[in-house]
Each structure stands twice: as C-alpha cells, then as structure tokens.
Design a protein around this motif. Structure first.
Motif, PDB file in Angstrom:
ATOM      1  N   SER A   1     -96.730  51.282   8.744  1.00  0.00           N
ATOM      2  CA  SER A   1     -95.612  51.963   8.098  1.00  0.00           C
ATOM      3  C   SER A   1     -96.100  53.236   7.403  1.00  0.00           C
ATOM      4  CB  SER A   1     -94.971  51.016   7.082  1.00  0.00           C
ATOM      5  OG  SER A   1     -93.884  51.624   6.465  1.00  0.00           O
ATOM      6  N   HIS A   2     -95.306  54.302   7.495  1.00  0.00           N
ATOM      7  CA  HIS A   2     -95.662  55.592   6.911  1.00  0.00           C
ATOM      8  C   HIS A   2     -94.450  56.142   6.160  1.00  0.00           C
ATOM      9  CE1 HIS A   2     -99.150  55.513   9.624  1.00  0.00           C
ATOM     10  NE2 HIS A   2     -98.287  55.042  10.502  1.00  0.00           N
ATOM     11  N   THR A   3     -94.705  56.922   5.105  1.00  0.00           N
ATOM     12  CA  THR A   3     -93.625  57.425   4.262  1.00  0.00           C
ATOM     13  C   THR A   3     -93.761  58.925   4.053  1.00  0.00           C
ATOM     14  OG1 THR A   3     -93.540  55.316   3.099  1.00  0.00           O
ATOM     15  CG2 THR A   3     -92.529  57.198   1.996  1.00  0.00           C
ATOM     16  N   VAL A   4     -92.615  59.621   4.135  1.00  0.00           N
ATOM     17  CA  VAL A   4     -92.515  61.034   3.768  1.00  0.00           C
ATOM     18  C   VAL A   4     -91.409  61.115   2.727  1.00  0.00           C
ATOM     19  CG1 VAL A   4     -91.970  63.367   4.543  1.00  0.00           C
ATOM     20  CG2 VAL A   4     -93.246  61.836   6.054  1.00  0.00           C
ATOM     21  N   THR A   5     -91.714  61.604   1.514  1.00  0.00           N
ATOM     22  CA  THR A   5     -90.722  61.721   0.460  1.00  0.00           C
ATOM     23  C   THR A   5     -90.035  63.076   0.571  1.00  0.00           C
ATOM     24  OG1 THR A   5     -92.031  60.277  -0.952  1.00  0.00           O
ATOM     25  CG2 THR A   5     -90.343  61.595  -2.033  1.00  0.00           C
ATOM     26  N   VAL A   6     -88.703  63.045   0.623  1.00  0.00           N
ATOM     27  CA  VAL A   6     -87.923  64.267   0.832  1.00  0.00           C
ATOM     28  C   VAL A   6     -86.952  64.482  -0.326  1.00  0.00           C
ATOM     29  CG1 VAL A   6     -88.115  64.018   3.339  1.00  0.00           C
ATOM     30  CG2 VAL A   6     -86.085  63.139   2.189  1.00  0.00           C
ATOM     31  N   SER A   7     -86.522  65.730  -0.491  1.00  0.00           N
ATOM     32  CA  SER A   7     -85.518  66.037  -1.515  1.00  0.00           C
ATOM     33  C   SER A   7     -84.191  66.429  -0.885  1.00  0.00           C
ATOM     34  CB  SER A   7     -86.021  67.146  -2.445  1.00  0.00           C
ATOM     35  OG  SER A   7     -86.267  68.329  -1.711  1.00  0.00           O
ATOM     36  N   GLY A   8     -84.100  66.329   0.435  1.00  0.00           N
ATOM     37  CA  GLY A   8     -82.853  66.636   1.122  1.00  0.00           C
ATOM     38  C   GLY A   8     -83.124  67.067   2.540  1.00  0.00           C
ATOM     39  N   GLY A   9     -82.044  67.341   3.273  1.00  0.00           N
ATOM     40  CA  GLY A   9     -82.146  67.788   4.652  1.00  0.00           C
ATOM     41  C   GLY A   9     -81.099  67.109   5.505  1.00  0.00           C
ATOM     42  N   PHE A  10     -81.382  67.006   6.793  1.00  0.00           N
ATOM     43  CA  PHE A  10     -80.469  66.290   7.684  1.00  0.00           C
ATOM     44  C   PHE A  10     -81.252  65.652   8.813  1.00  0.00           C
ATOM     45  CE2 PHE A  10     -80.694  70.477   9.596  1.00  0.00           C
ATOM     46  CZ  PHE A  10     -80.724  70.227  10.956  1.00  0.00           C
ATOM     47  N   VAL A  11     -80.605  64.699   9.485  1.00  0.00           N
ATOM     48  CA  VAL A  11     -81.198  64.020  10.628  1.00  0.00           C
ATOM     49  C   VAL A  11     -80.187  64.029  11.761  1.00  0.00           C
ATOM     50  CG1 VAL A  11     -80.449  61.727   9.835  1.00  0.00           C
ATOM     51  CG2 VAL A  11     -82.328  61.910  11.468  1.00  0.00           C
ATOM     52  N   GLU A  12     -80.694  64.202  12.973  1.00  0.00           N
ATOM     53  CA  GLU A  12     -79.878  64.130  14.178  1.00  0.00           C
ATOM     54  C   GLU A  12     -80.481  63.066  15.084  1.00  0.00           C
ATOM     55  OE1 GLU A  12     -78.403  66.936  17.872  1.00  0.00           O
ATOM     56  OE2 GLU A  12     -80.392  67.242  17.025  1.00  0.00           O
ATOM     57  N   VAL A  13     -79.638  62.173  15.602  1.00  0.00           N
ATOM     58  CA  VAL A  13     -80.072  61.121  16.526  1.00  0.00           C
ATOM     59  C   VAL A  13     -79.280  61.276  17.810  1.00  0.00           C
ATOM     60  CG1 VAL A  13     -80.277  58.639  16.920  1.00  0.00           C
ATOM     61  CG2 VAL A  13     -80.493  59.552  14.590  1.00  0.00           C
ATOM     62  N   GLN A  14     -80.001  61.343  18.925  1.00  0.00           N
ATOM     63  CA  GLN A  14     -79.337  61.440  20.221  1.00  0.00           C
ATOM     64  C   GLN A  14     -80.285  60.946  21.303  1.00  0.00           C
ATOM     65  OE1 GLN A  14     -77.911  65.359  21.253  1.00  0.00           O
ATOM     66  NE2 GLN A  14     -76.249  64.478  22.421  1.00  0.00           N
ATOM     67  N   LYS A  15     -79.858  59.942  22.061  1.00  0.00           N
ATOM     68  CA  LYS A  15     -80.614  59.391  23.192  1.00  0.00           C
ATOM     69  C   LYS A  15     -82.055  59.037  22.821  1.00  0.00           C
ATOM     70  CE  LYS A  15     -77.786  61.707  26.602  1.00  0.00           C
ATOM     71  NZ  LYS A  15     -77.742  62.663  27.704  1.00  0.00           N
ATOM     72  N   ASN A  16     -82.223  58.292  21.734  1.00  0.00           N
ATOM     73  CA  ASN A  16     -83.530  57.824  21.242  1.00  0.00           C
ATOM     74  C   ASN A  16     -84.454  58.951  20.780  1.00  0.00           C
ATOM     75  OD1 ASN A  16     -82.949  55.068  21.508  1.00  0.00           O
ATOM     76  ND2 ASN A  16     -83.498  55.118  23.670  1.00  0.00           N
ATOM     77  N   ASN A  17     -83.903  60.148  20.579  1.00  0.00           N
ATOM     78  CA  ASN A  17     -84.625  61.254  19.957  1.00  0.00           C
ATOM     79  C   ASN A  17     -84.098  61.407  18.541  1.00  0.00           C
ATOM     80  OD1 ASN A  17     -86.322  62.367  22.143  1.00  0.00           O
ATOM     81  ND2 ASN A  17     -84.355  62.662  23.138  1.00  0.00           N
ATOM     82  N   VAL A  18     -85.005  61.348  17.565  1.00  0.00           N
ATOM     83  CA  VAL A  18     -84.637  61.419  16.155  1.00  0.00           C
ATOM     84  C   VAL A  18     -85.319  62.649  15.562  1.00  0.00           C
ATOM     85  CG1 VAL A  18     -84.634  60.208  13.950  1.00  0.00           C
ATOM     86  CG2 VAL A  18     -84.531  58.899  16.086  1.00  0.00           C
ATOM     87  N   ASN A  19     -84.516  63.615  15.099  1.00  0.00           N
ATOM     88  CA  ASN A  19     -85.051  64.864  14.570  1.00  0.00           C
ATOM     89  C   ASN A  19     -84.625  65.041  13.122  1.00  0.00           C
ATOM     90  OD1 ASN A  19     -86.263  66.015  17.043  1.00  0.00           O
ATOM     91  ND2 ASN A  19     -84.166  65.855  17.779  1.00  0.00           N
ATOM     92  N   PHE A  20     -85.622  65.112  12.237  1.00  0.00           N
ATOM     93  CA  PHE A  20     -85.391  65.356  10.819  1.00  0.00           C
ATOM     94  C   PHE A  20     -85.753  66.794  10.495  1.00  0.00           C
ATOM     95  CE2 PHE A  20     -85.755  60.784  10.685  1.00  0.00           C
ATOM     96  CZ  PHE A  20     -85.015  60.385   9.583  1.00  0.00           C
ATOM     97  N   CYS A  21     -84.891  67.469   9.777  1.00  0.00           N
ATOM     98  CA  CYS A  21     -85.193  68.773   9.183  1.00  0.00           C
ATOM     99  C   CYS A  21     -85.082  68.544   7.685  1.00  0.00           C
ATOM    100  CB  CYS A  21     -84.195  69.821   9.662  1.00  0.00           C
ATOM    101  SG  CYS A  21     -84.551  71.461   9.044  1.00  0.00           S
ATOM    102  N   VAL A  22     -86.221  68.577   6.987  1.00  0.00           N
ATOM    103  CA  VAL A  22     -86.246  68.126   5.593  1.00  0.00           C
ATOM    104  C   VAL A  22     -86.896  69.151   4.665  1.00  0.00           C
ATOM    105  CG1 VAL A  22     -86.360  65.707   6.273  1.00  0.00           C
ATOM    106  CG2 VAL A  22     -88.480  66.930   5.834  1.00  0.00           C
ATOM    107  N   GLU A  23     -86.546  69.019   3.413  1.00  0.00           N
ATOM    108  CA  GLU A  23     -87.227  69.709   2.314  1.00  0.00           C
ATOM    109  C   GLU A  23     -88.071  68.644   1.646  1.00  0.00           C
ATOM    110  OE1 GLU A  23     -88.446  72.882   0.383  1.00  0.00           O
ATOM    111  OE2 GLU A  23     -86.731  73.088   1.718  1.00  0.00           O
ATOM    112  N   LEU A  24     -89.367  68.899   1.525  1.00  0.00           N
ATOM    113  CA  LEU A  24     -90.262  67.918   0.913  1.00  0.00           C
ATOM    114  C   LEU A  24     -90.008  67.843  -0.587  1.00  0.00           C
ATOM    115  CD1 LEU A  24     -93.597  68.711   2.743  1.00  0.00           C
ATOM    116  CD2 LEU A  24     -91.925  66.940   3.281  1.00  0.00           C
ATOM    117  N   ALA A  25     -90.120  66.641  -1.145  1.00  0.00           N
ATOM    118  CA  ALA A  25     -89.983  66.459  -2.585  1.00  0.00           C
ATOM    119  C   ALA A  25     -91.160  67.117  -3.285  1.00  0.00           C
ATOM    120  CB  ALA A  25     -89.902  64.977  -2.936  1.00  0.00           C
ATOM    121  N   ASP A  26     -90.908  67.675  -4.438  1.00  0.00           N
ATOM    122  CA  ASP A  26     -91.948  68.343  -5.217  1.00  0.00           C
ATOM    123  C   ASP A  26     -92.845  67.306  -5.853  1.00  0.00           C
ATOM    124  OD1 ASP A  26     -93.313  70.465  -6.284  1.00  0.00           O
ATOM    125  OD2 ASP A  26     -91.885  70.827  -7.902  1.00  0.00           O
TER     126      ASP A  26
END
Length: 84
Positions: free
Chosen positions: A56-81
């Motif tokens: 298990s791995h963790t990335v802490t974010v302060s916001g953004g969005f996620v798109e899921v389509q056909k088993n492709n998961v794309n996050f565009c995020v702002e990292l938490a300070d």
C-alpha cells in the motif's frame, strides 16, 4: 488491474498498475476497483491510497480531480503542504 497515473504540477507522482485506489472525494472517501463505472470527481484534502503488488502507498493531496474510464485512473492533484 487498473492503470493509475497521479500527476501534480511538480512531477508525475506515480504511474503503473494497481489493484485498487481510494480517493478523498467531495462527498467522502471512495474506492476504485477494476471495472469501475466511468466518472469524473473532485477531490478534497486527504490521502490517495493505492495498492500495488509491493503493498500500500499513500500520496497526500490538498485537492484536484480524478477521471476513471475503462480501467484507466488519472489523478490531477495538488500536493498537500508538508511544512516542518
């Protein structure tokens, strides 16, 4: 398996195959598994947790969005300070 990509303005945080992903959505945390319905969702402050063959791995974010389509998961995020 899911193909996950997590991108921040600084760099690509992760790109590879995962078993599942948990995301901090605006209406609460939700999990993305293989075969998930297509969605686009806003993210709030919290942890994006993904499970690979190495654990298990963790990335802490302060916001953004996620798109899921056909088993492709794309996050565009702002990292938490992480100020010390």
């Amino acid at each position: 398996m899911l193909k996950l990509k997590i991108v921040s303005p600084q760099r690509i945080e992760f790109e590879g195959e995962v078993e599942r992903v948990k995301a901090p959505g605006e209406l609460g945390q939700f999990e993305i598994l293989t075969g998930h319905a297509p969605i686009i969702s806003l993210l709030t402050t919290g942890d994006v947790v993904y499970v690979t063959s190495t654990g298990s791995h963790t990335v802490t974010v302060s916001g953004g969005f996620v798109e899921v389509q056909k088993n492709n998961v794309n996050f565009c995020v702002e990292l938490a300070d992480h100020a010390d």
